[in-house]
Design a protein around this motif. Structure first.
Motif, PDB file in Angstrom:
ATOM      1  N   LEU A   1      39.032  37.877  30.914  1.00 29.53           N
ATOM      2  CA  LEU A   1      38.306  38.153  32.056  1.00 29.53           C
ATOM      3  C   LEU A   1      39.026  38.344  33.309  1.00 29.53           C
ATOM      4  CD1 LEU A   1      35.267  35.885  31.230  1.00 29.53           C
ATOM      5  CD2 LEU A   1      35.245  38.366  30.871  1.00 29.53           C
ATOM      6  N   ARG A   2      40.174  37.870  33.391  1.00 27.36           N
ATOM      7  CA  ARG A   2      41.185  38.079  34.608  1.00 27.36           C
ATOM      8  C   ARG A   2      41.668  39.333  34.552  1.00 27.36           C
ATOM      9  NH1 ARG A   2      41.272  33.490  37.393  1.00 27.36           N
ATOM     10  NH2 ARG A   2      41.280  31.457  36.303  1.00 27.36           N
ATOM     11  N   GLU A   3      42.010  39.993  33.389  1.00 24.59           N
ATOM     12  CA  GLU A   3      42.236  41.423  33.213  1.00 24.59           C
ATOM     13  C   GLU A   3      41.177  42.234  33.727  1.00 24.59           C
ATOM     14  OE1 GLU A   3      43.629  41.650  29.225  1.00 24.59           O
ATOM     15  OE2 GLU A   3      45.626  40.338  29.699  1.00 24.59           O
ATOM     16  N   LEU A   4      39.975  41.934  33.325  1.00 26.86           N
ATOM     17  CA  LEU A   4      39.052  42.674  33.618  1.00 26.86           C
ATOM     18  C   LEU A   4      38.837  42.848  35.179  1.00 26.86           C
ATOM     19  CD1 LEU A   4      36.244  44.366  33.018  1.00 26.86           C
ATOM     20  CD2 LEU A   4      35.196  42.350  32.955  1.00 26.86           C
ATOM     21  N   THR A   5      38.848  41.763  36.010  1.00 24.58           N
ATOM     22  CA  THR A   5      38.637  41.662  37.387  1.00 24.58           C
ATOM     23  C   THR A   5      39.942  42.411  38.054  1.00 24.58           C
ATOM     24  OG1 THR A   5      39.532  39.436  37.631  1.00 24.58           O
ATOM     25  CG2 THR A   5      37.499  39.580  37.560  1.00 24.58           C
ATOM     26  N   ALA A   6      40.971  42.105  37.426  1.00 22.72           N
ATOM     27  CA  ALA A   6      42.324  42.989  38.025  1.00 22.72           C
ATOM     28  C   ALA A   6      42.052  44.698  37.822  1.00 22.72           C
ATOM     29  CB  ALA A   6      43.433  42.445  37.231  1.00 22.72           C
ATOM     30  N   ALA A   7      41.513  44.953  36.803  1.00 21.35           N
ATOM     31  CA  ALA A   7      41.133  46.474  36.476  1.00 21.35           C
ATOM     32  C   ALA A   7      40.186  46.993  37.520  1.00 21.35           C
ATOM     33  CB  ALA A   7      40.783  46.755  35.262  1.00 21.35           C
ATOM     34  N   LYS A   8      39.116  46.118  37.941  1.00 25.08           N
ATOM     35  CA  LYS A   8      38.117  46.665  38.852  1.00 25.08           C
ATOM     36  C   LYS A   8      38.557  46.530  40.157  1.00 25.08           C
ATOM     37  CE  LYS A   8      35.052  47.598  35.808  1.00 25.08           C
ATOM     38  NZ  LYS A   8      34.871  48.908  35.387  1.00 25.08           N
ATOM     39  N   ARG A   9      39.497  45.709  40.332  1.00 18.57           N
ATOM     40  CA  ARG A   9      40.173  45.628  41.751  1.00 18.57           C
ATOM     41  C   ARG A   9      40.800  46.730  42.085  1.00 18.57           C
ATOM     42  NH1 ARG A   9      41.510  39.859  41.676  1.00 18.57           N
ATOM     43  NH2 ARG A   9      39.533  39.303  43.045  1.00 18.57           N
TER      44      ARG A   9
ATOM     45  N   VAL B   1      30.869  23.251  29.604  1.00 22.46           N
ATOM     46  CA  VAL B   1      31.011  22.435  30.581  1.00 22.46           C
ATOM     47  C   VAL B   1      32.104  22.698  31.756  1.00 22.46           C
ATOM     48  CG1 VAL B   1      29.771  20.633  29.919  1.00 22.46           C
ATOM     49  CG2 VAL B   1      32.050  20.768  29.246  1.00 22.46           C
ATOM     50  N   LYS B   2      33.156  23.644  31.180  1.00 27.65           N
ATOM     51  CA  LYS B   2      34.268  24.151  31.966  1.00 27.65           C
ATOM     52  C   LYS B   2      34.229  25.399  32.232  1.00 27.65           C
ATOM     53  CE  LYS B   2      39.083  22.669  32.402  1.00 27.65           C
ATOM     54  NZ  LYS B   2      40.252  21.998  32.000  1.00 27.65           N
ATOM     55  N   MET B   3      33.286  25.852  33.287  1.00 28.48           N
ATOM     56  CA  MET B   3      33.566  27.246  33.755  1.00 28.48           C
ATOM     57  C   MET B   3      32.914  27.036  35.274  1.00 28.48           C
ATOM     58  SD  MET B   3      30.840  29.301  31.837  1.00 28.48           S
ATOM     59  CE  MET B   3      29.329  28.866  31.020  1.00 28.48           C
ATOM     60  N   ASP B   4      33.281  27.785  36.021  1.00 25.21           N
ATOM     61  CA  ASP B   4      32.697  27.759  37.563  1.00 25.21           C
ATOM     62  C   ASP B   4      31.589  28.822  37.655  1.00 25.21           C
ATOM     63  OD1 ASP B   4      33.765  25.772  39.115  1.00 25.21           O
ATOM     64  OD2 ASP B   4      35.658  27.030  39.555  1.00 25.21           O
ATOM     65  N   SER B   5      30.480  28.241  37.070  1.00 22.29           N
ATOM     66  CA  SER B   5      29.282  29.401  37.192  1.00 22.29           C
ATOM     67  C   SER B   5      28.122  28.887  37.712  1.00 22.29           C
ATOM     68  CB  SER B   5      29.136  30.138  35.835  1.00 22.29           C
ATOM     69  OG  SER B   5      28.596  29.361  34.861  1.00 22.29           O
TER      70      SER B   5
ATOM     71  N   SER C   1      34.715  32.171  44.692  1.00 27.09           N
ATOM     72  CA  SER C   1      36.031  31.632  44.730  1.00 27.09           C
ATOM     73  C   SER C   1      36.585  32.520  43.297  1.00 27.09           C
ATOM     74  CB  SER C   1      36.290  30.364  44.216  1.00 27.09           C
ATOM     75  OG  SER C   1      35.810  29.861  42.934  1.00 27.09           O
ATOM     76  N   GLU C   2      37.755  32.621  43.378  1.00 22.90           N
ATOM     77  CA  GLU C   2      38.481  33.464  42.023  1.00 22.90           C
ATOM     78  C   GLU C   2      37.800  32.922  40.843  1.00 22.90           C
ATOM     79  OE1 GLU C   2      40.416  36.416  42.332  1.00 22.90           O
ATOM     80  OE2 GLU C   2      40.791  36.308  40.203  1.00 22.90           O
ATOM     81  N   SER C   3      38.009  31.450  40.706  1.00 24.25           N
ATOM     82  CA  SER C   3      37.400  30.835  39.336  1.00 24.25           C
ATOM     83  C   SER C   3      35.946  30.912  39.202  1.00 24.25           C
ATOM     84  CB  SER C   3      38.070  29.473  39.262  1.00 24.25           C
ATOM     85  OG  SER C   3      36.999  28.561  39.727  1.00 24.25           O
ATOM     86  N   GLU C   4      35.061  31.020  40.330  1.00 26.24           N
ATOM     87  CA  GLU C   4      33.871  31.223  40.169  1.00 26.24           C
ATOM     88  C   GLU C   4      33.222  32.732  39.619  1.00 26.24           C
ATOM     89  OE1 GLU C   4      31.814  28.259  43.532  1.00 26.24           O
ATOM     90  OE2 GLU C   4      32.684  30.274  44.166  1.00 26.24           O
ATOM     91  N   LEU C   5      34.562  33.637  40.085  1.00 20.77           N
ATOM     92  CA  LEU C   5      34.267  34.953  39.519  1.00 20.77           C
ATOM     93  C   LEU C   5      34.593  35.334  38.098  1.00 20.77           C
ATOM     94  CD1 LEU C   5      34.305  37.869  40.236  1.00 20.77           C
ATOM     95  CD2 LEU C   5      36.587  38.024  41.059  1.00 20.77           C
ATOM     96  N   VAL C   6      35.527  34.548  37.675  1.00 22.85           N
ATOM     97  CA  VAL C   6      35.650  34.576  36.165  1.00 22.85           C
ATOM     98  C   VAL C   6      34.900  33.832  35.493  1.00 22.85           C
ATOM     99  CG1 VAL C   6      37.386  33.775  34.390  1.00 22.85           C
ATOM    100  CG2 VAL C   6      38.363  34.965  36.581  1.00 22.85           C
ATOM    101  N   GLY C   7      34.343  32.749  36.162  1.00 22.05           N
ATOM    102  CA  GLY C   7      33.093  32.023  35.357  1.00 22.05           C
ATOM    103  C   GLY C   7      31.958  32.539  35.363  1.00 22.05           C
TER     104      GLY C   7
END
Ligand code: HEM
Length: 411
Positions: A198-206, A85-89, A228-234
């Motif tokens: 997952l934030r580390e993964l998005t940073a690596a792809k950036r 219930v707690k993810m932006d997806s 949004s950033e949190s939707e990206l991680v979610g």
């Protein structure tokens, strides 16, 4: 429809998923249940009602809008189902937001696009089979750990460009997310942990974009502002999580069903039925997601004598719906590859229908025949009743699947 109003306490350990599903179905098509933490909910057990409610616009998914207990802060980060219930997806929103987020990944998962991944699936399968063959003959091998788990995990990590060194980290967090027996502090720690991974993964792809779905999502965020950033991680959590454990369960349950029903195994290995029949019948009779969390009643919903009150969580008990005798007849419990009714709700229904259904079917359609071709004497190394569940009431899986690849040891 009858109900005595007294909630059925869901066994959080998922010690016998099918027995519990059968008990719930006997209690009625919609049953008041208590989730871990004393959270009241409804479990929908009949095929017809589940399908109806999947398509009912009053049955919605966004806890931030429709679940008062969540909005009021009564549901903490230490609730065992918190990552549901707690993810932006896409899976936790409705309407336009759902269409926007789903539209960012769905095209990559369409049946034709996914079919182009067949050579990759075949390569991973061939490699895993070669490694299995290296196990010494006559010793049990865990087919879950050595085949059913790594195939979908490697596939999804390839599609999302997860680098080799980050895979264990990411996948472990996702595995814990479906463990409903975790102590509260571990559930909260896991939630924080996967967000970091997952934030580390998005940073690596950036820093170094590739031809993969993570890079495409990062670009949709950075360049187009589509999420949004949190939707990206979610979104990453949602797709990576949804794509591993589910397929693993399908594979292990299909193998157990065939190994414990020699007549059915012979039907498929002699070509009298297809591997697609095996996949669909396993999905029906052994729904990989047993209790699908969560939907909410956006308003009071009257159902032939009972009311699902506004704001109450609803779970679809897909394990019960898949064996509903009203839909599948008195032999609904039987694993029957010749069954003519191939429809099921195990991938959901309606707007949120599984994005990864084509990928799941592709993986299973390569992995299952290749396994039985390579190891025609494959046998269970324990009795079916000794196979242990993994400690979740959401998923219908196995803790391990010990087999003899080349038949039981002599003597
Ligand atoms: C046998 C394997 C699988 C099963 C049984 C399964 C089951 C489901 C079900 C029941 C839903 C509906 C959720 C709902 O209505 O609340 C769903 C949604 C979803 N599945 Fe799967 N799934 C499988 C494999 C996959 C794979 C391989 C992926 C990989 C990408 C995936 C990604 C998703 C996503 C992203 C959603 C959310 C869709 C939305 O909310 O619009 N699934 N899945």
């Amino acid at each position: 429809m009858e109900s005595n109003g007294c909630p059925y306490v869901i066994d959080r350990t998922g010690s016998d998923i099918q027995a519990e599903a059968a008990r719930l179905r006997e209690l009625g098509p919609a049953v008041p249940v208590e989730l871990p933490g004393g959270v009241p909910a409804w479990s929908i057990t009949s095929y017809a009602l589940a399908r109806r409610l999947f398509a009912d616009p009053r049955v919605v998914k966004d806890p931030r809008r429709y679940w008062p207990a969540f909005v009021d802060g009564e549901i903490g980060d230490d609730w065992p189902l918190i990552s549901w219930v707690k993810m932006d997806s896409m899976t936790l929103v409705d309407g336009d937001d759902h269409r926007r987020l789903r539209g960012l990944v769905a095209p990559d998962f369409g049946p034709r696009r996914i079919e182009t991944q067949r050579p990759l699936v075949e390569r991973i399968v061939a490699d895993l089979l070669d490694r299995l063959a290296e196990h010494p003959a006559g010793h049990p091998v865990d087919l879950r750990a050595n085949y059913a788990a790594p195939l979908p995990a490697q596939m999804i990590c390839e599609l999302f460009g997860v680098p080799e060194e980050a895979r264990l980290e990411v996948l472990h967090g996702l595995e814990l997310a479906v463990d409903t027996t975790l102590p509260p502090e571990q559930a909260a720690a896991n939630l924080a942990h996967w967000q970091v991974a997952l934030r580390e993964l998005t940073a690596a792809k950036r820093a170094a974009p590739g031809d993969d779905m993570t890079s495409r999502l990062v670009q949709a965020h950075d360049r187009q502002g589509l999420l949004s950033e949190s939707e990206l991680v979610g979104s990453l959590f949602n797709v990576l999580g949804a794509g591993s454990e589910t397929v693993m369960n399908l594979l292990t349950k299909a193998v157990v069903a065939l190994l414990s029903h020699p007549d059915q195994r012979e039907l498929v290995t002699t070509g009298k039925v297809s591997w697609s029949d095996v996949i669909e019948e396993t999905l029906r009779a052994e729904a990989p997601i047993a209790q699908l969390p969560l939907r909410f009643a956006a308003e009071d919903i009257e159902l032939d004598g009972i009311t699902i009150g506004k704001g109450t969580p609803i779970l679809m008990c897909l394990a019960a719906a898949g064996r509903d005798p009203e839909r599948y007849g008195t032999d609904a419990e039987t694993f029957d590859l010749t069954r003519s009714d191939k429809e099921h709700l195990s991938f959901g229904y309606g707007a949120h229908f599984c994005v990864g259904a084509a990928l799941a079917r592709l993986e299973a359609s390569v992995a299952l025949p290749a396994l039985f071709d390579r190891f025609p004497d494959l046998t269970l190394a324990v009795r079916p009743g000794e196979l242990e569940p993994p400690g979740t009431f959401i998923m219908n899986g196995l803790r391990s699947l010990p087999v003899y690849l080349t038949g039981p040891p002599a003597g």
